[in-house]
Design an enzyme around this catalytic site. Sequence first.
Site, PDB file in Angstrom:
ATOM      1  N   SER A   7      45.783  34.890  28.521  1.00 20.04           N
ATOM      2  CA  SER A   7      45.083  35.411  27.802  1.00 20.04           C
ATOM      3  C   SER A   7      45.463  37.044  28.094  1.00 20.04           C
ATOM      4  O   SER A   7      45.120  37.488  28.960  1.00 20.04           O
ATOM      5  CB  SER A   7      43.584  35.550  27.906  1.00 20.04           C
ATOM      6  OG  SER A   7      42.959  36.638  27.143  1.00 20.04           O
ATOM      7  N   HIS A  32      47.476  33.280  24.425  1.00 15.55           N
ATOM      8  CA  HIS A  32      46.053  33.474  24.027  1.00 15.55           C
ATOM      9  C   HIS A  32      45.560  34.841  23.472  1.00 15.55           C
ATOM     10  O   HIS A  32      45.872  35.953  24.342  1.00 15.55           O
ATOM     11  CB  HIS A  32      45.107  32.820  24.982  1.00 15.55           C
ATOM     12  CG  HIS A  32      43.926  32.677  24.453  1.00 15.55           C
ATOM     13  ND1 HIS A  32      43.522  31.740  23.501  1.00 15.55           N
ATOM     14  CD2 HIS A  32      42.612  33.523  24.479  1.00 15.55           C
ATOM     15  CE1 HIS A  32      42.282  31.779  23.197  1.00 15.55           C
ATOM     16  NE2 HIS A  32      41.629  32.933  23.871  1.00 15.55           N
ATOM     17  N   ASP A  34      42.636  37.330  22.180  1.00 17.10           N
ATOM     18  CA  ASP A  34      41.313  37.438  22.157  1.00 17.10           C
ATOM     19  C   ASP A  34      41.087  38.704  21.203  1.00 17.10           C
ATOM     20  O   ASP A  34      41.031  39.859  21.482  1.00 17.10           O
ATOM     21  CB  ASP A  34      40.605  37.909  23.640  1.00 17.10           C
ATOM     22  CG  ASP A  34      40.435  36.596  24.388  1.00 17.10           C
ATOM     23  OD1 ASP A  34      39.811  35.647  23.907  1.00 17.10           O
ATOM     24  OD2 ASP A  34      41.067  36.446  25.325  1.00 17.10           O
ATOM     25  N   MET A  36      38.531  40.872  19.041  1.00 16.33           N
ATOM     26  CA  MET A  36      36.914  41.283  18.915  1.00 16.33           C
ATOM     27  C   MET A  36      37.077  42.587  18.357  1.00 16.33           C
ATOM     28  O   MET A  36      37.659  43.646  18.229  1.00 16.33           O
ATOM     29  CB  MET A  36      36.741  41.665  20.526  1.00 16.33           C
ATOM     30  CG  MET A  36      36.880  40.517  21.450  1.00 16.33           C
ATOM     31  SD  MET A  36      36.442  40.709  22.976  1.00 16.33           S
ATOM     32  CE  MET A  36      37.103  39.676  24.205  1.00 16.33           C
ATOM     33  N   HIS A  65      41.847  33.587  18.925  1.00 19.00           N
ATOM     34  CA  HIS A  65      40.347  33.554  19.088  1.00 19.00           C
ATOM     35  C   HIS A  65      39.862  34.499  18.551  1.00 19.00           C
ATOM     36  O   HIS A  65      39.638  35.520  18.922  1.00 19.00           O
ATOM     37  CB  HIS A  65      40.040  33.392  20.429  1.00 19.00           C
ATOM     38  CG  HIS A  65      38.467  33.078  20.799  1.00 19.00           C
ATOM     39  ND1 HIS A  65      37.812  33.217  21.917  1.00 19.00           N
ATOM     40  CD2 HIS A  65      37.552  32.841  19.743  1.00 19.00           C
ATOM     41  CE1 HIS A  65      36.596  33.099  21.624  1.00 19.00           C
ATOM     42  NE2 HIS A  65      36.504  32.899  20.519  1.00 19.00           N
ATOM     43  N   MET A  67      36.739  36.554  17.671  1.00 17.62           N
ATOM     44  CA  MET A  67      35.255  37.138  17.769  1.00 17.62           C
ATOM     45  C   MET A  67      34.999  38.074  16.768  1.00 17.62           C
ATOM     46  O   MET A  67      34.711  39.183  17.244  1.00 17.62           O
ATOM     47  CB  MET A  67      35.368  37.290  19.016  1.00 17.62           C
ATOM     48  CG  MET A  67      35.149  36.029  20.001  1.00 17.62           C
ATOM     49  SD  MET A  67      35.601  36.657  22.001  1.00 17.62           S
ATOM     50  CE  MET A  67      37.357  36.677  22.066  1.00 17.62           C
ATOM     51  N   MET A 136      33.627  27.679  25.299  1.00 13.15           N
ATOM     52  CA  MET A 136      33.478  28.900  26.004  1.00 13.15           C
ATOM     53  C   MET A 136      33.024  28.674  27.343  1.00 13.15           C
ATOM     54  O   MET A 136      31.824  28.249  27.196  1.00 13.15           O
ATOM     55  CB  MET A 136      32.820  29.975  25.305  1.00 13.15           C
ATOM     56  CG  MET A 136      33.513  30.788  24.107  1.00 13.15           C
ATOM     57  SD  MET A 136      35.229  31.383  24.554  1.00 13.15           S
ATOM     58  CE  MET A 136      34.778  32.587  25.594  1.00 13.15           C
ATOM     59  N   ASP A 175      37.932  28.339  27.636  1.00 15.46           N
ATOM     60  CA  ASP A 175      38.188  29.763  27.915  1.00 15.46           C
ATOM     61  C   ASP A 175      37.126  30.598  28.614  1.00 15.46           C
ATOM     62  O   ASP A 175      35.849  30.352  28.466  1.00 15.46           O
ATOM     63  CB  ASP A 175      38.307  30.633  26.701  1.00 15.46           C
ATOM     64  CG  ASP A 175      38.821  31.988  26.926  1.00 15.46           C
ATOM     65  OD1 ASP A 175      38.838  32.438  28.013  1.00 15.46           O
ATOM     66  OD2 ASP A 175      38.823  32.652  25.998  1.00 15.46           O
TER      67      ASP A 175
END
Length: 222
Positions: A7, A32, A34, A36, A65, A67, A136, A175
Amino acid sequence: MKMIAPSVLSADFSKLGEEIKKVEKGGADIIHLDIMDGRYVPNITFGIPVVESIRPITELPFDAHLMIVEPEKYVEDFIKAGVNMISFHMDATIHSHRLVEKIKNLGAKAGVVLNPATPVNTLEEIIHYIDYVLIMSVNPGFGGQKFIPQTLQKVKKLKILMEETGRTDILIEIDGGIKEENIREVSAAGVNIFVAGSSVFKAENPAEAVKKLKEKVRFIEV
C-alpha cells in the site's frame, strides 16, 4: 493464489515512483491505493491526478480501495486513470449492485469492503456479482495500526458463505497490520491478497520486505 499488494499509503510520496519500483523489484503482485476523502474516514490521501502520474511507472495492477462517499461518481475516472480493481464500502453508496455492474462494465474488477464491525452476512445479496472481498483487519483511515485478531473468524465465515453460494472463485483480500509475524496464520485462514503498508515501506529495504512476505505464504494454499 497468494499475492502481496504493498500500500503506497505508507510510502515516501516525495519519491513515489522510486518506492513503487522497489516493491516491484521485490516481487509485488499488485499496487494498493488507499483513496480517502476526509468524509467517509477522518483522513485525506490522494486522488485521480496522482494515480495518473504513477500509472506509467509500472505494469502491475492498481487496486483502489475507495474510502469515499458516493464512489459511483468517481469510479469511471479512476478506471480511466489506470485502476484495474476497485473496492468500495456498501454503506457509502445507495445502489451497491448498480455500482458493481458499472465497475465491471468499465473493465475493472469489482470488490466490496467489510469494516471490522461489518458482519459477513451483509454480503449475502451482493456476493453473486462481485470479484473480491476486502476485509479490513483495522479500522479504515490510517496506516500503521495493529491487526485485529477477530478478523480471522470473519475470513472463515466468508469462506463458508462462499461455499454456500457457489462463489468459491471470489478472492479474499485483507488490509491492516499485516507483517511477517502474522501473515502465515492469515494466509492459512484462506486469504489470497495481502495488503501491506508500514511493514513494507517503513522497512529498511522494501524490496526485501516484500520477498520475505511472499516467502512466508509461498507454500500455503487453502
